[in-house]
Scaffold this motif. Structure first.
Motif, short mmCIF file in Angstrom:
data_model
loop_
_atom_site.label_atom_id
_atom_site.label_comp_id
_atom_site.label_asym_id
_atom_site.label_seq_id
_atom_site.Cartn_x
_atom_site.Cartn_y
_atom_site.Cartn_z
N LEU A 97 -3.46 33.90 58.79
CA LEU A 97 -3.00 34.92 59.80
C LEU A 97 -1.75 34.76 60.83
CD1 LEU A 97 -6.60 36.10 60.97
CD2 LEU A 97 -5.30 37.41 59.14
N GLN A 98 -0.91 34.26 59.72
CA GLN A 98 0.55 33.60 60.79
C GLN A 98 1.43 34.85 60.75
OE1 GLN A 98 0.92 29.50 58.72
NE2 GLN A 98 1.64 29.32 60.48
N ASP A 99 0.96 35.78 59.43
CA ASP A 99 1.58 36.93 59.45
C ASP A 99 0.15 38.20 59.59
OD1 ASP A 99 3.90 35.22 58.22
OD2 ASP A 99 2.95 35.66 56.21
N PRO A 100 1.14 38.72 61.10
CA PRO A 100 -0.47 39.87 61.00
C PRO A 100 -0.77 41.19 61.05
CG PRO A 100 1.73 38.24 63.76
CD PRO A 100 1.97 38.79 61.38
N ARG A 122 11.82 35.57 60.44
CA ARG A 122 10.70 35.38 61.10
C ARG A 122 11.68 34.70 62.39
NH1 ARG A 122 8.88 30.70 56.67
NH2 ARG A 122 7.01 32.00 56.05
N ARG A 123 11.43 35.76 63.61
CA ARG A 123 12.33 35.64 64.27
C ARG A 123 12.16 34.31 65.55
NH1 ARG A 123 12.24 40.75 67.53
NH2 ARG A 123 9.87 39.68 67.87
N SER A 124 10.50 33.44 65.08
CA SER A 124 10.21 31.92 65.36
C SER A 124 9.35 31.75 64.78
CB SER A 124 9.86 32.90 67.03
OG SER A 124 8.74 33.40 67.12
N LEU A 125 9.83 31.05 64.72
CA LEU A 125 8.35 29.58 63.65
C LEU A 125 7.53 28.82 64.75
CD1 LEU A 125 10.58 28.57 61.49
CD2 LEU A 125 9.19 30.46 61.00
N PRO A 126 5.92 28.88 64.21
CA PRO A 126 5.29 27.84 65.54
C PRO A 126 5.64 25.77 65.05
CG PRO A 126 4.10 29.01 63.09
CD PRO A 126 5.28 28.98 63.59
N GLY A 155 9.59 34.88 54.75
CA GLY A 155 9.20 34.17 54.07
C GLY A 155 8.33 35.14 52.83
N GLU A 156 7.41 34.89 52.81
CA GLU A 156 6.11 35.95 52.62
C GLU A 156 6.00 36.73 52.33
OE1 GLU A 156 6.66 34.30 49.25
OE2 GLU A 156 6.93 32.40 49.77
N PHE A 157 5.46 37.16 53.54
CA PHE A 157 5.59 38.53 54.48
C PHE A 157 6.37 39.71 54.29
CE2 PHE A 157 4.30 41.16 58.09
CZ PHE A 157 3.43 41.16 57.76
N ARG A 158 6.12 40.74 52.70
CA ARG A 158 6.49 41.30 52.49
C ARG A 158 6.31 42.64 51.54
NH1 ARG A 158 7.14 37.45 47.98
NH2 ARG A 158 9.16 36.51 49.10
N LEU A 159 6.31 43.64 51.17
CA LEU A 159 6.14 44.88 50.20
C LEU A 159 6.92 45.00 49.82
CD1 LEU A 159 5.02 48.39 51.83
CD2 LEU A 159 6.68 48.70 50.39
N GLY A 191 14.80 44.19 56.31
CA GLY A 191 14.33 43.19 57.08
C GLY A 191 13.92 44.20 58.42
N PHE A 192 12.95 43.99 58.75
CA PHE A 192 12.52 43.04 60.24
C PHE A 192 11.95 41.93 61.10
CE2 PHE A 192 9.00 43.76 58.17
CZ PHE A 192 7.51 43.22 58.80
N ASP A 193 12.58 42.36 62.43
CA ASP A 193 11.60 41.17 62.56
C ASP A 193 10.87 40.50 63.24
OD1 ASP A 193 14.87 40.26 62.39
OD2 ASP A 193 15.54 40.61 64.42
N TYR A 194 9.99 39.68 63.66
CA TYR A 194 8.75 39.57 63.93
C TYR A 194 8.58 38.48 64.27
CZ TYR A 194 6.72 37.33 59.86
OH TYR A 194 6.14 36.23 58.46
N ASP A 195 7.47 37.50 65.02
CA ASP A 195 7.50 36.47 65.57
C ASP A 195 6.15 35.57 64.84
OD1 ASP A 195 9.53 35.83 67.99
OD2 ASP A 195 8.09 37.68 69.20
#
Length: 322
Positions: A97-100, A122-126, A155-159, A191-195
């Motif tokens: 769940l790091q990718d919402p 990835r705009r920010s990384l934990p 990363g791997e979060f994609r459609l 692409g789109f930015d997300y935290d």
């Protein structure tokens, strides 16, 4: 009615898997005119992950589960999920769940605007500052050396659209680098930015060694730079050797120079030559090893058990126990 496939690879995620399914299901329930399937690929987990997935599959008919007979690695697990997807598009996210999942509607909106690939930047990384800096440095480096346009900090979060999924089904790559493979296919991508969030529970399955291996896969699969570097350094070493030999002959024949024995110099040059040979043989080995994996069809996932997935779903080798 649009059918979308949600792809969730997992390995020893007993602490996350129920929460992951609940959040994904909640998002899907809120979408109109959309049918969905949720594909979990269990990379031969040794905890209660598969037992929990069995319970989830009994409760939710949208859930399809494939458990492999052994751990085939993250990238092969993901590639299998893409090949098994039956939707008009597929969305990949991690079970930690790091990718919402709540960003799925946004991805679908961008897809409906005509984009065949939609990926999160990835705009920010934990991660800690060192790991985060290494990640960003790698994304920059692979983008610079590869002839393919690989998006940075993605990363791997994609459609991916059905046209991409059909191309992936034709691939038999045994050491895939999925984000690079999909980027290299072209088509219209956005692409789109997300935290990126922190892991909800459990331990990361991607230690530094695994990230280093993924970086090597990305470099070798999408660039000939290591081979060209070996050729360039070999040429430079040969040129330097020729110049040293020429200087020695000129000094000896024209100026009568008596050179010292030079034992230490000889040893250093020999060791340097051996080191360069070993290093470049290792680079060649990386490429040859991938050819070997490809020809022997090693690492092809074998399905040990399949839930809510009757019949063959992919050209990959399958031996379903259920």
């Amino acid at each position: 009615m649009t059918l979308i496939s949600i792809l969730i690879p997992c390995f020893n995620e007993e602490e996350n898997i129920r929460n992951c399914h609940a959040r994904v299901a909640a998002v899907l329930d809120g979408l109109k005119d959309v049918e969905a399937e949720i594909i979990f690929t269990d990379n031969h987990s040794t905890d209660l992950t598969f037992a929990i997935l069995r319970e989830i599959a009994e409760e939710d008919p949208r859930v399809r589960v494939f458990r492999f007979s052994r751990n085939v690695g993250y990238q092969n697990s993901v590639m299998f999920a893409y090949k098994a997807a039956r939707g008009d598009c597929a969305i990949q996210l991690d079970s930690d769940l790091q990718d919402p999942p709540e960003l799925i509607p946004k991805m679908l909106d961008l897809w409906r605007q005509g984009n065949q690939v939609v990926y999160g930047i990835r705009r920010s990384l934990p991660d800690g500052p060192v790991v985060a800096a290494l990640r960003r440095a790698f994304y920059w480096f692979i983008d610079r050396v590869s002839p393919d346009e690989l998006p940075r900090n993605a990363g791997e979060f994609r459609l991916t659209d059905r046209v991409i999924l059909d191309q992936i089904r034709r691939s038999e790559d045994r050491s895939p680098y999925m984000r690079g493979m999909i980027s290299a296919m072209g088509f219209r991508q956005a692409g789109f930015d997300y935290d990126r969030a922190a892991r909800v529970a459990g331990q990361s399955k991607f230690p530094f060694r695994a990230m280093l291996g993924l970086a090597v896969d990305g470099l070798v699969n999408h660039s000939l730079l290591p081979l060209r570097l070996a050729s360039t350094v070999s040429l430079l070493a040969g040129l330097l050797t020729f110049l040293v030999l020429l200087g020695y002959l000129v000094g000896k024949l024209l100026f009568g120079q008596e050179w010292p024995p030079g034992f230490a110099t000889l040893v250093v040059l020999l060791l340097m030559s051996m080191t360069l040979n070993a290093m470049f043989l290792g680079i060649l080995g990386e490429y040859i090893g991938r050819i070997f994996l490809q020809t022997k069809n090693i690492n092809a996932p074998i399905v040990e058990a399949a839930l809510n997935a009757p019949g063959p779903v992919t050209p990959l080798r399958m031996e379903a126990a259920e």
